[in-house]
Design a protein around this motif. Structure first.
Motif, PDB file in Angstrom:
ATOM      1  N   GLN A  46       0.848  -1.200   0.000  1.00 27.86           N
ATOM      2  CA  GLN A  46       0.000   0.000   0.000  1.00 27.86           C
ATOM      3  C   GLN A  46       0.876   1.239   0.000  1.00 27.86           C
ATOM      4  O   GLN A  46       2.025   1.193   0.419  1.00 27.86           O
ATOM      5  CB  GLN A  46      -0.905   0.013   1.243  1.00 27.86           C
ATOM      6  N   PHE A  48       1.945   4.826   1.390  1.00 28.94           N
ATOM      7  CA  PHE A  48       1.880   5.571   2.641  1.00 28.94           C
ATOM      8  C   PHE A  48       2.471   6.959   2.437  1.00 28.94           C
ATOM      9  O   PHE A  48       3.603   7.080   1.979  1.00 28.94           O
ATOM     10  CB  PHE A  48       2.626   4.831   3.752  1.00 28.94           C
ATOM     11  N   GLN A  50       1.660   9.596   4.950  1.00 31.98           N
ATOM     12  CA  GLN A  50       1.751  10.286   6.236  1.00 31.98           C
ATOM     13  C   GLN A  50       3.058   9.926   6.919  1.00 31.98           C
ATOM     14  O   GLN A  50       3.418   8.743   6.985  1.00 31.98           O
ATOM     15  CB  GLN A  50       0.560   9.905   7.124  1.00 31.98           C
ATOM     16  N   TYR A  53       3.807   6.960   9.294  1.00 33.96           N
ATOM     17  CA  TYR A  53       3.871   5.582   8.812  1.00 33.96           C
ATOM     18  C   TYR A  53       5.238   5.336   8.178  1.00 33.96           C
ATOM     19  O   TYR A  53       5.885   6.268   7.694  1.00 33.96           O
ATOM     20  CB  TYR A  53       2.809   5.342   7.730  1.00 33.96           C
TER      21      TYR A  53
ATOM     22  N   LEU B 197     -10.639  -3.159  -0.866  1.00 31.39           N
ATOM     23  CA  LEU B 197     -10.441  -2.956   0.567  1.00 31.39           C
ATOM     24  C   LEU B 197      -9.940  -1.544   0.813  1.00 31.39           C
ATOM     25  O   LEU B 197      -9.497  -0.857  -0.101  1.00 31.39           O
ATOM     26  CB  LEU B 197      -9.481  -4.003   1.133  1.00 31.39           C
ATOM     27  N   ALA B 198     -10.010  -1.116   2.063  1.00 27.27           N
ATOM     28  CA  ALA B 198      -9.499   0.200   2.421  1.00 27.27           C
ATOM     29  C   ALA B 198      -8.075   0.039   2.908  1.00 27.27           C
ATOM     30  O   ALA B 198      -7.773  -0.856   3.697  1.00 27.27           O
ATOM     31  CB  ALA B 198     -10.364   0.814   3.512  1.00 27.27           C
ATOM     32  N   THR B 199      -7.157   0.889   2.421  1.00 25.59           N
ATOM     33  CA  THR B 199      -5.785   0.838   2.915  1.00 25.59           C
ATOM     34  C   THR B 199      -5.734   1.476   4.291  1.00 25.59           C
ATOM     35  O   THR B 199      -6.723   2.078   4.746  1.00 25.59           O
ATOM     36  CB  THR B 199      -4.828   1.587   1.971  1.00 25.59           C
ATOM     37  N   LEU B 200      -4.591   1.380   4.947  1.00 23.51           N
ATOM     38  CA  LEU B 200      -4.455   1.959   6.288  1.00 23.51           C
ATOM     39  C   LEU B 200      -4.688   3.466   6.249  1.00 23.51           C
ATOM     40  O   LEU B 200      -5.116   4.057   7.224  1.00 23.51           O
ATOM     41  CB  LEU B 200      -3.071   1.654   6.849  1.00 23.51           C
ATOM     42  N   GLU B 201      -4.357   4.085   5.108  1.00 20.12           N
ATOM     43  CA  GLU B 201      -4.570   5.527   5.003  1.00 20.12           C
ATOM     44  C   GLU B 201      -5.956   5.849   4.448  1.00 20.12           C
ATOM     45  O   GLU B 201      -6.223   6.990   4.066  1.00 20.12           O
ATOM     46  CB  GLU B 201      -3.480   6.164   4.129  1.00 20.12           C
ATOM     47  N   GLN B 203      -7.500   4.812   1.673  1.00 16.66           N
ATOM     48  CA  GLN B 203      -7.754   4.811   0.226  1.00 16.66           C
ATOM     49  C   GLN B 203      -8.406   3.489  -0.170  1.00 16.66           C
ATOM     50  O   GLN B 203      -8.236   2.470   0.492  1.00 16.66           O
ATOM     51  CB  GLN B 203      -6.426   4.958  -0.522  1.00 16.66           C
ATOM     52  N   ARG B 204      -9.145   3.550  -1.312  1.00 11.63           N
ATOM     53  CA  ARG B 204      -9.753   2.322  -1.820  1.00 11.63           C
ATOM     54  C   ARG B 204      -8.737   1.601  -2.690  1.00 11.63           C
ATOM     55  O   ARG B 204      -8.098   2.196  -3.539  1.00 11.63           O
ATOM     56  CB  ARG B 204     -10.972   2.679  -2.665  1.00 11.63           C
ATOM     57  N   GLN B 205      -8.559   0.325  -2.467  1.00 12.34           N
ATOM     58  CA  GLN B 205      -7.636  -0.448  -3.281  1.00 12.34           C
ATOM     59  C   GLN B 205      -8.387  -1.654  -3.844  1.00 12.34           C
ATOM     60  O   GLN B 205      -8.895  -2.486  -3.086  1.00 12.34           O
ATOM     61  CB  GLN B 205      -6.435  -0.904  -2.438  1.00 12.34           C
TER      62      GLN B 205
END
Lengths: 170, 539
Positions: A46, A48, A50, A53, B197-201, B203-205
């Motif tokens: 993913q 990142f 911010q 992170y 799914l939603a990423t930790l930040e 966003q849609r992935q």
């Protein structure tokens, strides 16, 4: 002979193109449904942005970084000036894997060195001690599988998730 | 480095038992019951042994029909089921290129899998051709071996019987096993909607899933290489772990190595298999070590979980075999790393090479080697008790020269034809390497790419499509012609003047012949591309 060729082609299209993938699907769903449905956490990287992170490697996927619907590398050769442009975020002395994009653009990992390189920033942003962050990195560091296969690595997605969970439990 | 040696040891150790088993499956009188069902369903007369022309015609007819079917599937996928992303039909030129690519065991990909092809096209069209194009290579190898074994006869065996046996008894069971092992490592195998799914930040992935493992297994085993996803085996869903990487990499050279023994057992001289394998390893091991050495520290285009060494190992293996799947981006290799991958293809895909076709390719080089050695001592050359005469040498020359005759003019045209030149991404000698690599890859039915080149353009789609067809079938035809001619000859008993073709001396001579043929044809081009770039890199 052409008739035989047509019949053979249709038969193998049915067997290899339909029965075989369906058989694999059936067996996989029955025995390994979590893996078969892409439910393993942290397989796909993913993006990142911010500073609290750990950052992932640069990504060349189409549209936006870490776009899992369009995997791609940069395809820059070693002498290509554009190749150095992607390293801006980290500067020259960052570990190489952090400066250059992966082949898929979806690499979920960085090397342990690349994680430690970012520890100070993450610790500062989250008001944690560097030692505590490095301890977390250590916990998420995997050596080569069975000691010989592949490379030592830290899964950025899982590491960042652990950082978040830690915050929640505090 | 340990991973490299572990792989080499396993390839050598597994090749013989696997070759023995494949030989047992492919070279027998009796038919299994399932096979008889297949013959009855498709109207195959099993007692009919084909002469070389009938065999070649059957191969051609089967694949031209396959070409039409894949093309139709691609064009009409928009109206067909199993198309979760509702992709429209593939553009005609790209569809033509892809159809040529998959029927010729090349699996060059001008398209991005997850953004172009429906599940139905991937399964019915591409997975099917992964199987049958691989099987055909092995069939032609068997026909060739039978030609060498036969005495004063015409029959080379029955293509449909060979195809059935190879697909049913060799490729399907191994693929099933490997596919399930890969699912265990996290490769998807599903026919349900893709996950978002939603990423930790936040966003849609969207992660496209599908019947991935079943295709990845055969693309690795059958020296195909065409991935489900654009990034091929770099993609974390095609190749999620170091273990999946090890298994997939092992699968690249497993069947091509075993083919050495299948051939040798069929002609009835085991030592020949070890000699061929030794010649292949004599080139593979040093070049692979060089590639690993120069790639250490070069992370561009590589995945952290594999590391530089396992990426360089794969890059060498996938170009040595005409596999063409990639677990790192070859365009981003160092100049010498790129040189190794180019060289592996430009040897004519005979260092392991494609399943079956690598083997008959290296036997063509063996025939050149015995011919040249025969000239030196002034004796009629012999191979496995058959006299090698004018007709065979003409056909051998055709079979060997067709590849450079396709690749070099295509490179020549591409560097002066503006649209072909405009497809290049990198500047300088590396840009030339991109063109050379594309032509070498298609001209040798490899399928990997210096992927910075925008290959989905009319020139590379159309010319490349034709080149892939010619380089596949215009080698198969002379190979079968040689088999037919040798089958009609008597065996001559070995005498004191016979050159033994399994001695270390002959292996060294064979390696020299392969290097000389490759060097004479391609060193000027390699000098302009990777070697010039290496000099710049040193500065």
């Amino acid at each position: 002979m052409v008739i035989t060729a047509i019949r053979q082609l249709l038969l193998w299209t049915l067997v290899c193109g339909l029965l075989y993938p369906l058989l694999v699907t059936g067996l996989a769903q029955a025995m390994l449904s979590r893996q078969a449905n892409g439910q393993v956490k942290g397989l796909v990287g993913q993006d990142f942005s911010q500073p609290g992170y750990f950052y992932s490697r640069p990504s060349a996927t189409a549209g936006k970084p870490y776009n899992a619907a369009a995997s791609s590398g940069t395809n820059f050769g070693p002498n290509e000036p554009k190749r150095e442009e992607q390293t801006v975020r980290f500067g020259k002395d960052a570990p190489a894997d952090l400066r250059y994009a992966s082949g898929s653009g979806l690499d979920p990992h960085i090397t342990p060195e690349a994680a430690r390189y970012q520890a100070e920033r993450v610790a500062r942003e989250r008001n944690l001690s560097v030692a505590r962050v490095e301890e977390l990195i250590g916990k998420h560091t995997e050596g080569p599988s069975f000691g010989v296969l592949g490379h030592a690595r830290v899964n950025v997605v899982l590491l960042n998730a652990a950082l978040d969970n830690r915050g929640a439990s505090k | 480095m340990l991973e490299f040696w572990l792989s080499v040891v396993l390839w050598v150790a597994l090749a013989y038992p696997l070759g023995q088993w494949m030989h047992k499956m492919l070279d027998r009188e009796r038919h299994y019951r399932v096979e008889n069902w297949v013959y009855r369903l498709t109207g195959v007369k099993t007692d009919q042994s084909m002469d070389w022309k009938q065999y070649a015609l059957a191969v051609l007819a089967f694949h031209l029909l396959g070409l039409a079917l894949v093309y139709l599937l691609e064009r009409t996928q928009g109206y067909l089921p199993l198309n979760p992303f509702r992709f429209a039909g593939v553009e005609p030129q790209c569809a033509f290129n892809t159809a040529c690519s998959f029927i010729s065991n090349t699996n060059w990909q001008a398209y991005g899998g997850e953004t172009t092809m429906s599940w139905l096209t991937q399964m019915l069209g591409l997975t099917t051709q992964n199987f049958v194009s691989a099987a055909t290579g092995i069939c032609v190898m068997m026909a060739f071996a039978r030609g060498l074994r036969a005495t004063e006869s015409k029959g080379l065996g029955n293509f449909w019987v060979d195809l059935t046996r190879c697909t049913l008894n060799v490729l399907l069971p191994f693929s099933l096993l490997l596919a399930l092992l890969l699912v265990g490592q996290g490769v998807p195998q599903t026919l349900t909607q893709p996950a978002a799914l939603a990423t930790l930040e936040g966003q849609r992935q969207v992660i496209p899933l599908g019947p991935v493992a079943s295709q990845v297994a055969i693309k690795q085993l059958g020296t195909n290489g065409g991935g489900f996803y654009n990034a091929n085996s770099c993609h974390p869903l095609e190749n999620p772990t170091p273990l999946s990487n090890f298994l997939e990499c092992l699968a690249i050279l497993l069947l091509p190595a075993a083919c050495c023994h299948v051939f040798a057992l069929t002609v009835g001289d085991r030592r020949q298999g070890w000699a061929l394998l030794a010649a292949m390893l004599a080139l593979f091991i040093p070049l692979c070590l060089l590639c690993i050495h120069v790639e250490m520290g070069n992370w561009e285009g590589k995945e952290v979980r594999f590391g530089e060494a396992a990426s360089a190992l794969w890059a060498t293996a996938t170009t040595a075999a005409s596999n063409g799947s990639v677990n790192c981006m070859h365009d981003s290799l160092t100049p010498l790393g790129g040189f190794v991958t180019l060289l592996m293809m430009l040897f004519g895909e005979v260092i392991f090479g494609g399943v079956g076709c690598g083997l008959y390719g290296i036997v063509l080089c063996v025939l050149v080697a015995v011919f040249v050695a025969g000239l030196m001592v002034g004796r009629t050359p012999e191979y496995l008790g058959k006299k090698v005469e004018t007709y065979e040498i003409k056909m051998v020359s055709l079979g060997i020269l067709i590849m450079p005759a396709l690749v070099l003019p295509m490179v020549g045209v591409a560097v002066v034809y503006p649209p072909a030149k405009a497809a290049v991404l990198n500047s300088g000698p590396h840009g030339f390497s991109e063109i050379l690599y594309a032509c070498a890859s298609m001209g040798n039915n490899n399928g990997s790419a210096f992927a910075g080149l925008s290959a989905n353009t009319p020139f590379y789609n159309l010319v490349g499509g034709m080149v892939m067809l010619f380089s596949r079938f215009f080698i198969i035809i002379p190979v079968l012609a040689i088999a037919g001619s040798l089958a009609a000859k008597k065996h001559v008993p070995a005498s004191a003047g016979t050159l033994p073709t399994c001695s270390p001396l002959f292996v060294a001579w064979l390696v020299a012949v392969i290097v000389i043929i490759g060097a004479l044809s391609f060193f000027p081009a390699l000098g302009l591309g990777p070697l010039a770039e290496h000099l710049r890199f040193l500065k």
